[in-house]
Design a protein around this motif. Structure first.
Motif, PDB file in Angstrom:
ATOM      1  N   TYR A 162      55.899  96.818  -2.190  1.00  9.18           N
ATOM      2  CA  TYR A 162      56.855  96.026  -1.411  1.00  9.18           C
ATOM      3  C   TYR A 162      57.391  94.852  -2.211  1.00  9.18           C
ATOM      4  CZ  TYR A 162      58.960  93.247   2.271  1.00  9.18           C
ATOM      5  OH  TYR A 162      59.860  92.531   3.009  1.00  9.18           O
ATOM      6  N   LEU A 163      56.504  94.104  -2.844  1.00  3.01           N
ATOM      7  CA  LEU A 163      56.947  92.903  -3.549  1.00  3.01           C
ATOM      8  C   LEU A 163      57.864  93.244  -4.724  1.00  3.01           C
ATOM      9  CD1 LEU A 163      53.581  90.917  -3.458  1.00  3.01           C
ATOM     10  CD2 LEU A 163      55.636  90.478  -2.091  1.00  3.01           C
ATOM     11  N   ALA A 164      57.560  94.330  -5.441  1.00  2.79           N
ATOM     12  CA  ALA A 164      58.397  94.714  -6.571  1.00  2.79           C
ATOM     13  C   ALA A 164      59.810  95.099  -6.129  1.00  2.79           C
ATOM     14  CB  ALA A 164      57.756  95.872  -7.325  1.00  2.79           C
ATOM     15  N   LYS A 165      59.948  95.673  -4.922  1.00  2.00           N
ATOM     16  CA  LYS A 165      61.260  96.103  -4.430  1.00  2.00           C
ATOM     17  C   LYS A 165      61.994  94.986  -3.697  1.00  2.00           C
ATOM     18  CE  LYS A 165      61.944 100.246  -2.807  1.00  2.00           C
ATOM     19  NZ  LYS A 165      62.709 100.869  -3.908  1.00  2.00           N
ATOM     20  N   ASN A 166      61.350  93.814  -3.565  1.00  3.87           N
ATOM     21  CA  ASN A 166      61.968  92.760  -2.759  1.00  3.87           C
ATOM     22  C   ASN A 166      62.021  91.419  -3.483  1.00  3.87           C
ATOM     23  OD1 ASN A 166      62.524  93.799   0.217  1.00  3.87           O
ATOM     24  ND2 ASN A 166      60.651  94.792  -0.517  1.00  3.87           N
ATOM     25  N   GLY A 167      62.322  91.498  -4.791  1.00  9.21           N
ATOM     26  CA  GLY A 167      62.654  90.289  -5.526  1.00  9.21           C
ATOM     27  C   GLY A 167      61.489  89.521  -6.114  1.00  9.21           C
ATOM     28  N   PHE A 168      60.332  90.173  -6.307  1.00  6.25           N
ATOM     29  CA  PHE A 168      59.170  89.475  -6.859  1.00  6.25           C
ATOM     30  C   PHE A 168      58.795  90.037  -8.219  1.00  6.25           C
ATOM     31  CE2 PHE A 168      58.924  88.032  -2.594  1.00  6.25           C
ATOM     32  CZ  PHE A 168      58.143  86.893  -2.590  1.00  6.25           C
ATOM     33  N   THR A 169      58.205  89.185  -9.032  1.00  5.29           N
ATOM     34  CA  THR A 169      57.679  89.582 -10.328  1.00  5.29           C
ATOM     35  C   THR A 169      56.325  88.917 -10.533  1.00  5.29           C
ATOM     36  OG1 THR A 169      58.225  89.773 -12.676  1.00  5.29           O
ATOM     37  CG2 THR A 169      58.752  87.694 -11.609  1.00  5.29           C
ATOM     38  N   ASP A 170      55.711  89.165 -11.674  1.00  2.00           N
ATOM     39  CA  ASP A 170      54.385  88.606 -11.987  1.00  2.00           C
ATOM     40  C   ASP A 170      53.397  88.868 -10.850  1.00  2.00           C
ATOM     41  OD1 ASP A 170      55.504  87.626 -14.328  1.00  2.00           O
ATOM     42  OD2 ASP A 170      55.954  85.668 -13.453  1.00  2.00           O
ATOM     43  N   ILE A 171      53.384  90.108 -10.378  1.00  2.00           N
ATOM     44  CA  ILE A 171      52.535  90.471  -9.241  1.00  2.00           C
ATOM     45  C   ILE A 171      51.127  90.769  -9.746  1.00  2.00           C
ATOM     46  CG2 ILE A 171      52.248  92.050  -7.293  1.00  2.00           C
ATOM     47  CD1 ILE A 171      55.331  92.683  -7.674  1.00  2.00           C
ATOM     48  N   GLU A 172      50.160  90.026  -9.269  1.00  2.00           N
ATOM     49  CA  GLU A 172      48.771  90.212  -9.651  1.00  2.00           C
ATOM     50  C   GLU A 172      47.932  90.415  -8.388  1.00  2.00           C
ATOM     51  OE1 GLU A 172      47.353  87.040 -12.133  1.00  2.00           O
ATOM     52  OE2 GLU A 172      49.284  86.838 -13.172  1.00  2.00           O
ATOM     53  N   ILE A 173      47.070  91.423  -8.435  1.00  2.00           N
ATOM     54  CA  ILE A 173      46.223  91.716  -7.281  1.00  2.00           C
ATOM     55  C   ILE A 173      44.782  91.837  -7.752  1.00  2.00           C
ATOM     56  CG2 ILE A 173      45.715  93.393  -5.450  1.00  2.00           C
ATOM     57  CD1 ILE A 173      48.657  93.944  -5.204  1.00  2.00           C
ATOM     58  N   TYR A 174      43.883  91.285  -6.952  1.00  2.00           N
ATOM     59  CA  TYR A 174      42.467  91.240  -7.303  1.00  2.00           C
ATOM     60  C   TYR A 174      41.628  91.706  -6.120  1.00  2.00           C
ATOM     61  CZ  TYR A 174      44.291  88.349 -11.034  1.00  2.00           C
ATOM     62  OH  TYR A 174      45.011  87.902 -12.109  1.00  2.00           O
ATOM     63  N   MET A 175      40.579  92.469  -6.423  1.00  2.00           N
ATOM     64  CA  MET A 175      39.569  92.783  -5.432  1.00  2.00           C
ATOM     65  C   MET A 175      38.495  91.695  -5.500  1.00  2.00           C
ATOM     66  SD  MET A 175      40.283  95.639  -3.763  1.00  2.00           S
ATOM     67  CE  MET A 175      41.985  95.062  -3.729  1.00  2.00           C
ATOM     68  N   ILE A 176      38.175  91.120  -4.343  1.00  2.00           N
ATOM     69  CA  ILE A 176      37.275  89.977  -4.270  1.00  2.00           C
ATOM     70  C   ILE A 176      36.137  90.326  -3.327  1.00  2.00           C
ATOM     71  CG2 ILE A 176      37.079  87.539  -3.666  1.00  2.00           C
ATOM     72  CD1 ILE A 176      40.115  87.290  -4.158  1.00  2.00           C
ATOM     73  N   LEU A 177      34.943  90.457  -3.864  1.00  2.00           N
ATOM     74  CA  LEU A 177      33.787  90.740  -3.019  1.00  2.00           C
ATOM     75  C   LEU A 177      33.608  89.612  -2.014  1.00  2.00           C
ATOM     76  CD1 LEU A 177      31.246  92.050  -5.697  1.00  2.00           C
ATOM     77  CD2 LEU A 177      32.694  93.389  -4.180  1.00  2.00           C
TER      78      LEU A 177
END
Length: 559
Positions: A162-177
């Motif tokens: 979603y973010l890539a198709k809606n004007g965002f960059t530098d997208i970082e995602i983390y799994m957090i216990l």
């Protein structure tokens, strides 16, 4: 919904990544679950120490506006469907936000709101519309094992897409216990690696999302899952089941080796199970990072191979290491020059405060009198005439000193693996004028040496730790030490090392065992193994001298 340990860590991580909190809006008015020790230690970890006055200001209210002001905010709003928590903007995120709120903020903070909004696509559109160009979305939401917490649990690709198709960059995602631990798993973007990034695991996991808006999009564009679009529809993967997913070859070799070591895997401490059996074993999909190190500019690629190397060594898989063994100091060595900033008396024991060794959290616990207070309280009733005590895991020397000052104690022996604590322990003993025999070693089945991971918070150090600097520490046969000392009482606090400590050990002569059980580290199976091994030698759970994680076992005949 609020800022706890991980929310604070993610906020400081975001600031280190360039997030401007100047004009911040919270989705739901975020309260906080923080204390002075956590604030001091976390800000210091990220290179931005705070004063006592600043901590007092951040904790002055139950909500988080002052925390974000400390991070640079000049304006902090909150938006919620009702005013019961005092939100500054009343709006139901199921519905589009009004035009006057669009593109007004440099940062949108969501630590636990989006999963509670039924119209999730609409709520996510609202969150992105609130941001001005150049602003950041900072979100922690639910990933695995949160069924019933909200309406939804999310996959990383929902946000990547979603973010890539809606004007965002530098997208970082983390799994957090869902624990207070200083590490995360960076998630690879599925489209980039050409494969789904899936997770089957055995504990709650949150997902942290950090992304920068570069262009406002009035109309939302909705993504299609990447493997359907790129592979199925483009006919590059006619028979998906016959093509193996891309994996890190080193981890693949490790998993193959594990199949031949299934017995060892069953007994392996469960703190490592997420990396081996609960979905994080694919290093191509998940990379272990320390977020504080990440924003300090150290290459994140070093974290994953370091963990892999530790696993390989622990499981007997050949690996090259340049770690140099450190010679254990002699037992009778005088303390080197240490300069405590103060000496605090705690339950009759003088403890030297050494800032470079003690974290702010530990210092605060010593000052207010809560440091190992439960153990000390039980020891008053447990120590009997002519008690010979073997303490395994000496910490700063408080418990061994407390035992040595008891008039019923005949002798005290202490074992500590952390080289940073040896001189501190000796200084504690010297300040209190007590005689304690100290060993710098790890007790194990056989003599040799082992990797011990030294963390800046000494309570987080251990043989089961992920983070910290590895040092070689000698091992001594536990059975040999028991034969030499002939203790009547054991006190054990070794951060998960209790799992397996008693396997195959003859405890003849021991009357009582007080130990701290680290269930988050060793897991439920580890706790069961521990109880089973002691029960097999006729030790029973002593309810009168146990409290939460502090568990006492007494021998049915000798206790």
């Amino acid at each position: 919904m609020g800022v706890g340990y991980q929310g604070l860590q993610f906020s400081l991580f975001g600031k280190g990544k360039g997030v401007s909190f100047d004009r911040t809006v919270m989705l739901g008015r975020q309260n906080h679950y923080l204390d002075a020790g956590t604030l001091h230690s976390m800000f210091e970890r990220f290179g931005s120490p705070v004063t006592d006055a600043e901590v007092h200001t951040m904790l002055h209210h139950a909500y988080s506006e002052n925390l974000f002001k400390q991070l640079g905010a000049t304006k902090v709003d909150s938006i919620d469907a009702s005013g019961y928590e005092g939100a500054s903007i009343i709006h139901n995120l199921n519905d589009p936000i009004p035009a006057e709120l669009q593109r007004q903020y440099t940062c949108v903070v969501d630590f636990g709101s989006l999963e509670h909004v039924f119209n999730f696509p609409g709520a996510l559109k609202n969150a992105t519309d609130l941001l001005a160009d150049g602003g950041h979305l900072l979100s922690i939401t639910t990933a695995n094992n949160f069924m019933g917490h909200g309406f939804y649990q999310f996959a990383p690709e929902a946000f990547f897409g979603y973010l890539a198709k809606n004007g965002f960059t530098d997208i970082e995602i983390y799994m957090i216990l869902y624990r207070n631990l200083p590490y995360w798993f960076r998630v690879s973007e599925p489209r980039q690696i050409g494969n789904r990034v899936e997770l089957v695991n055995g504990e709650p996991v949150q997902m942290g999302i950090l992304a920068r808006k570069v262009e406002h999009r009035p109309q939302a564009a909705f993504p299609i899952q990447s493997d359907y679009h790129d592979a199925f529809w483009q006919r590059r993967d006619v028979d998906r089941k016959t093509e193996a997913p891309p994996v890190d070859p080193h981890v693949s070799a490790l998993v193959q080796d594990l199949k031949a070591k299934i017995a060892a895997l069953v007994a392996w401490p469960e703190m490592l199970s997420p990396h081996l059996t609960n979905g994080f074993e694919n290093h191509l999909h998940y990379q272990l990072i320390d977020p504080a190190v990440e924003v300090a500019g150290v290459a994140h690629a070093k974290a994953g191979p370091a963990l892999l190397s530790r696993l390989q060594k622990a499981l007997g898989i050949s690996t090259d290491t340049t770690t140099k063994p450190s010679a254990p100091p002699p037992v009778d060595k005088e303390p080197t020059h240490l300069t405590p900033v103060e000496e605090v008396e705690h339950r009759g024991v003088i403890i030297p405060i050494i800032p470079k060794v003690f974290s702010e959290q530990i210092i605060q616990a010593i000052r207010v009198g809560t440091y190992e207070a439960s153990e000390a309280g039980e020891l008053d009733a447990l120590i009997q005439t002519d008690e010979v005590i073997l303490e395994i895991g000496a910490g700063c020397g408080f418990i061994s000193t407390y035992c040595a000052k008891n008039p019923h104690t005949k002798a005290v022996y202490s074992v500590e693996a952390n080289p940073a604590l040896i001189d501190v322990i000796r200084l504690t003993h010297k300040l209190n004028n007590v005689q304690v025999t100290l060993y710098h070693e790890v007790l194990a089945k056989e003599s040799g040496e082992i990797d011990f991971y030294v963390h800046e918070d000494f309570w987080a150090s251990g043989t089961h730790s992920f983070l910290g600097k590895p040092v070689k520490v000698k091992t001594t046969s536990f059975q040999q030490r028991l034969a030499e000392i002939r203790p009547t009482m054991l006190i054990v606090d070794i951060e998960g090392g209790e799992d397996g400590l008693f396997e195959g050990i003859d405890l003849t002569g021991v009357r009582k065992i007080m130990l701290e059980v680290h269930q988050p580290t060793i897991g439920r199976r580890g706790v069961k193994r521990l109880f089973d091994q002691l029960s097999a030698q006729n030790f029973h759970y002593d309810m009168w001298h146990s409290s939460r994680s502090i568990v006492t076992f007494s021998h049915v005949d000798r206790g």
